[in-house]
Motif scaffolding. Structure first.
Motif, mmCIF file in Angstrom:
data_model
loop_
_atom_site.group_PDB
_atom_site.id
_atom_site.type_symbol
_atom_site.label_atom_id
_atom_site.label_comp_id
_atom_site.label_asym_id
_atom_site.label_seq_id
_atom_site.Cartn_x
_atom_site.Cartn_y
_atom_site.Cartn_z
ATOM 1 N N PHE A 33 0.842 -1.195 0.000
ATOM 2 C CA PHE A 33 0.000 0.000 0.000
ATOM 3 C C PHE A 33 0.877 1.245 0.000
ATOM 4 C CE2 PHE A 33 -3.280 -2.881 1.566
ATOM 5 C CZ PHE A 33 -4.435 -2.363 1.002
ATOM 6 N N SER A 34 0.493 2.237 -0.791
ATOM 7 C CA SER A 34 1.217 3.510 -0.745
ATOM 8 C C SER A 34 0.733 4.277 0.488
ATOM 9 C CB SER A 34 0.955 4.324 -2.009
ATOM 10 O OG SER A 34 -0.424 4.636 -2.135
ATOM 11 N N ARG A 35 1.652 4.905 1.201
ATOM 12 C CA ARG A 35 1.332 5.629 2.427
ATOM 13 C C ARG A 35 2.078 6.956 2.450
ATOM 14 N NH1 ARG A 35 1.817 0.187 4.041
ATOM 15 N NH2 ARG A 35 0.002 -0.615 5.199
ATOM 16 N N LYS A 36 1.504 7.934 3.149
ATOM 17 C CA LYS A 36 2.207 9.201 3.334
ATOM 18 C C LYS A 36 1.718 9.884 4.601
ATOM 19 C CE LYS A 36 -0.635 12.577 0.851
ATOM 20 N NZ LYS A 36 -0.641 13.592 -0.231
ATOM 21 N N LEU A 37 2.538 10.793 5.106
ATOM 22 C CA LEU A 37 2.195 11.554 6.307
ATOM 23 C C LEU A 37 1.058 12.517 5.975
ATOM 24 C CD1 LEU A 37 3.554 12.180 9.302
ATOM 25 C CD2 LEU A 37 4.035 14.330 8.183
ATOM 26 N N THR A 38 -0.039 12.445 6.722
ATOM 27 C CA THR A 38 -1.182 13.332 6.481
ATOM 28 C C THR A 38 -1.349 14.382 7.571
ATOM 29 O OG1 THR A 38 -2.684 11.777 7.595
ATOM 30 C CG2 THR A 38 -2.411 11.544 5.205
ATOM 31 N N ALA A 39 -0.719 14.182 8.740
ATOM 32 C CA ALA A 39 -0.849 15.148 9.829
ATOM 33 C C ALA A 39 0.326 15.006 10.783
ATOM 34 C CB ALA A 39 -2.161 14.945 10.581
ATOM 35 N N LEU A 40 0.716 16.135 11.364
ATOM 36 C CA LEU A 40 1.778 16.156 12.369
ATOM 37 C C LEU A 40 1.263 16.987 13.534
ATOM 38 C CD1 LEU A 40 4.681 15.071 12.628
ATOM 39 C CD2 LEU A 40 5.505 17.273 11.821
ATOM 40 N N TYR A 41 1.088 16.342 14.682
ATOM 41 C CA TYR A 41 0.436 16.989 15.818
ATOM 42 C C TYR A 41 1.417 17.310 16.940
ATOM 43 C CZ TYR A 41 -3.893 15.410 13.628
ATOM 44 O OH TYR A 41 -4.915 15.197 12.744
ATOM 45 N N THR A 42 1.246 18.501 17.510
ATOM 46 C CA THR A 42 1.949 18.911 18.716
ATOM 47 C C THR A 42 0.907 19.529 19.651
ATOM 48 O OG1 THR A 42 2.444 21.101 17.818
ATOM 49 C CG2 THR A 42 4.097 19.367 17.466
ATOM 50 N N LYS A 43 1.325 19.986 20.819
ATOM 51 C CA LYS A 43 0.361 20.520 21.791
ATOM 52 C C LYS A 43 -0.436 21.706 21.254
ATOM 53 C CE LYS A 43 1.794 19.105 26.389
ATOM 54 N NZ LYS A 43 2.075 19.567 27.752
ATOM 55 N N SER A 44 0.182 22.504 20.409
ATOM 56 C CA SER A 44 -0.510 23.692 19.915
ATOM 57 C C SER A 44 -1.224 23.449 18.590
ATOM 58 C CB SER A 44 0.488 24.841 19.738
ATOM 59 O OG SER A 44 1.406 24.538 18.704
ATOM 60 N N THR A 45 -1.043 22.297 17.990
ATOM 61 C CA THR A 45 -1.605 22.068 16.653
ATOM 62 C C THR A 45 -2.525 20.853 16.611
ATOM 63 O OG1 THR A 45 0.358 20.788 15.998
ATOM 64 C CG2 THR A 45 0.359 23.139 15.490
ATOM 65 N N LEU A 46 -3.290 20.650 17.679
ATOM 66 C CA LEU A 46 -4.253 19.543 17.682
ATOM 67 C C LEU A 46 -5.506 19.938 16.905
ATOM 68 C CD1 LEU A 46 -3.969 18.070 21.272
ATOM 69 C CD2 LEU A 46 -3.655 16.845 19.133
ATOM 70 N N VAL A 47 -5.336 20.101 15.617
ATOM 71 C CA VAL A 47 -6.434 20.462 14.725
ATOM 72 C C VAL A 47 -6.375 19.540 13.523
ATOM 73 C CG1 VAL A 47 -7.449 22.292 13.333
ATOM 74 C CG2 VAL A 47 -6.251 22.876 15.425
ATOM 75 N N GLY A 48 -7.498 18.907 13.192
ATOM 76 C CA GLY A 48 -7.510 18.036 12.023
ATOM 77 C C GLY A 48 -8.557 16.955 12.150
ATOM 78 N N GLU A 49 -8.743 16.237 11.075
ATOM 79 C CA GLU A 49 -9.802 15.229 11.016
ATOM 80 C C GLU A 49 -9.595 14.089 12.013
ATOM 81 O OE1 GLU A 49 -7.840 12.584 7.393
ATOM 82 O OE2 GLU A 49 -9.735 13.612 7.098
ATOM 83 N N ASP A 50 -8.345 13.856 12.406
ATOM 84 C CA ASP A 50 -8.062 12.717 13.288
ATOM 85 C C ASP A 50 -8.499 12.958 14.726
ATOM 86 O OD1 ASP A 50 -6.712 11.256 11.225
ATOM 87 O OD2 ASP A 50 -5.038 12.627 11.489
ATOM 88 N N ILE A 51 -8.633 14.216 15.122
ATOM 89 C CA ILE A 51 -8.897 14.478 16.543
ATOM 90 C C ILE A 51 -10.175 15.282 16.766
ATOM 91 C CG2 ILE A 51 -6.553 14.246 17.382
ATOM 92 C CD1 ILE A 51 -7.877 17.661 16.665
ATOM 93 N N LEU A 52 -11.014 15.415 15.738
ATOM 94 C CA LEU A 52 -12.278 16.124 15.909
ATOM 95 C C LEU A 52 -13.220 15.333 16.814
ATOM 96 C CD1 LEU A 52 -12.997 17.446 12.308
ATOM 97 C CD2 LEU A 52 -12.282 18.754 14.289
ATOM 98 N N PHE A 53 -13.888 16.029 17.693
ATOM 99 C CA PHE A 53 -14.765 15.342 18.647
ATOM 100 C C PHE A 53 -16.009 14.772 17.984
ATOM 101 C CE2 PHE A 53 -12.765 15.834 22.633
ATOM 102 C CZ PHE A 53 -11.983 16.952 22.529
ATOM 103 N N LYS A 54 -16.325 15.188 16.783
ATOM 104 C CA LYS A 54 -17.504 14.614 16.124
ATOM 105 C C LYS A 54 -17.285 13.142 15.798
ATOM 106 C CE LYS A 54 -16.205 15.811 11.362
ATOM 107 N NZ LYS A 54 -16.569 16.578 10.167
ATOM 108 N N GLN A 55 -16.054 12.681 15.919
ATOM 109 C CA GLN A 55 -15.779 11.270 15.686
ATOM 110 C C GLN A 55 -16.112 10.407 16.897
ATOM 111 O OE1 GLN A 55 -11.787 10.632 14.338
ATOM 112 N NE2 GLN A 55 -11.988 11.975 12.585
#
Length: 240
Positions: free
Chosen positions: A121-143
């Motif tokens: 499978f082809s894979r790539k980095l889609t997000a890089l999270y730190t304490k100030s950058t917890l924004v993105g589809e992986d951590i949305l509370f609607k999940q």
């Protein structure tokens, strides 16, 4: 014929684990290449319906997330279910780790219908999270679903400011005295709020200190060159 043999031998040497004398799997080779690019991040690699950690990342995940870690071929490995990704991302980030999420760029159905169905499978980095950058589809509370308790998600601080700081001594005499002009910008990615200021400060850096203590940033980006007074102040604040 000889050249082809030499090329294949070189490829074999590249894929060989010098410690165990065993061959790296295609997935392990893919991880090695990705880790070279993001050495300071704990990488979560999507593999089907779970995310896997490899090597030192697996040992960190096992320690911080209280999950099982074991040797698989050449690497220590640990895994988490896909639907729990954002919970564990929060936990790792709260412990001070930078977390990279690496996703599969093709689905199993598409791959099965394509010509390369037997390849990796082809894979790539889609997000890089730190304490100030917890924004993105992986951590949305609607999940969140019924099986996940909101209490499990770590929210360290209400204001996750990312602060950038730069400075400039207007003349040599001011720089020798320690007086300097400082510029700051604070961004809160979750809300889009931006705060900026430019001010003159003395050698005690009292003005800089008051702004940092008021904003309480979770991350600070500093220039490559910083005055001794500013560096000493920031170090004392962050150590607290």
């Amino acid at each position: 014929s000889l050249k082809a043999h030499e090329n294949s031998q070189n490829a074999l040497d590249t894929n060989l684990n010098k410690r165990t004398k065993s061959i790296y799997t295609p997935l392990e080779l893919q991880f090695i290449e990705m880790k070279k690019q993001y050495k300071d991040a704990v990488l979560c690699v999507e593999c089907g319906y779970k995310y896997r950690f490899f090597g030192e990342d697996a040992e960190i995940a096992a320690r911080e997330l209280n999950i099982y870690c074991h040797l698989d071929h050449n690497f220590m490995t640990a895994s988490i279910p896909s639907h729990r990704l954002f919970v564990h991302v929060h936990r790792l980030v709260a412990k001070g780790h930078k977390v990279g999420v690496i996703k599969q760029m093709e689905t199993a159905a598409l791959k099965a219908a394509g010509e390369n169905k037997s390849s990796l499978f082809s894979r790539k980095l889609t997000a890089l999270y730190t304490k100030s950058t917890l924004v993105g589809e992986d951590i949305l509370f609607k999940q969140l679903n019924d099986s996940v308790d909101v209490e499990e998600v770590t929210t360290d601080v209400p204001d996750n400011y990312l602060l950038c700081c730069c400075e400039n001594g207007e003349n040599l005499r001011d720089r020798k005295k320690g007086d300097i002009v400082i510029g700051i910008m604070a961004v809160q990615p979750t809300t889009g709020e931006v705060i900026f200021d430019c001010f003159r400060d003395s050698a005690s850096r009292s003005e800089l200190e008051s702004r940092i203590l008021r904003l309480q940033p979770v991350e600070i980006i500093l220039p490559s060159r910083l005055s001794d007074q500013s560096e000493k102040l920031i170090s004392s604040i962050t150590s607290m």
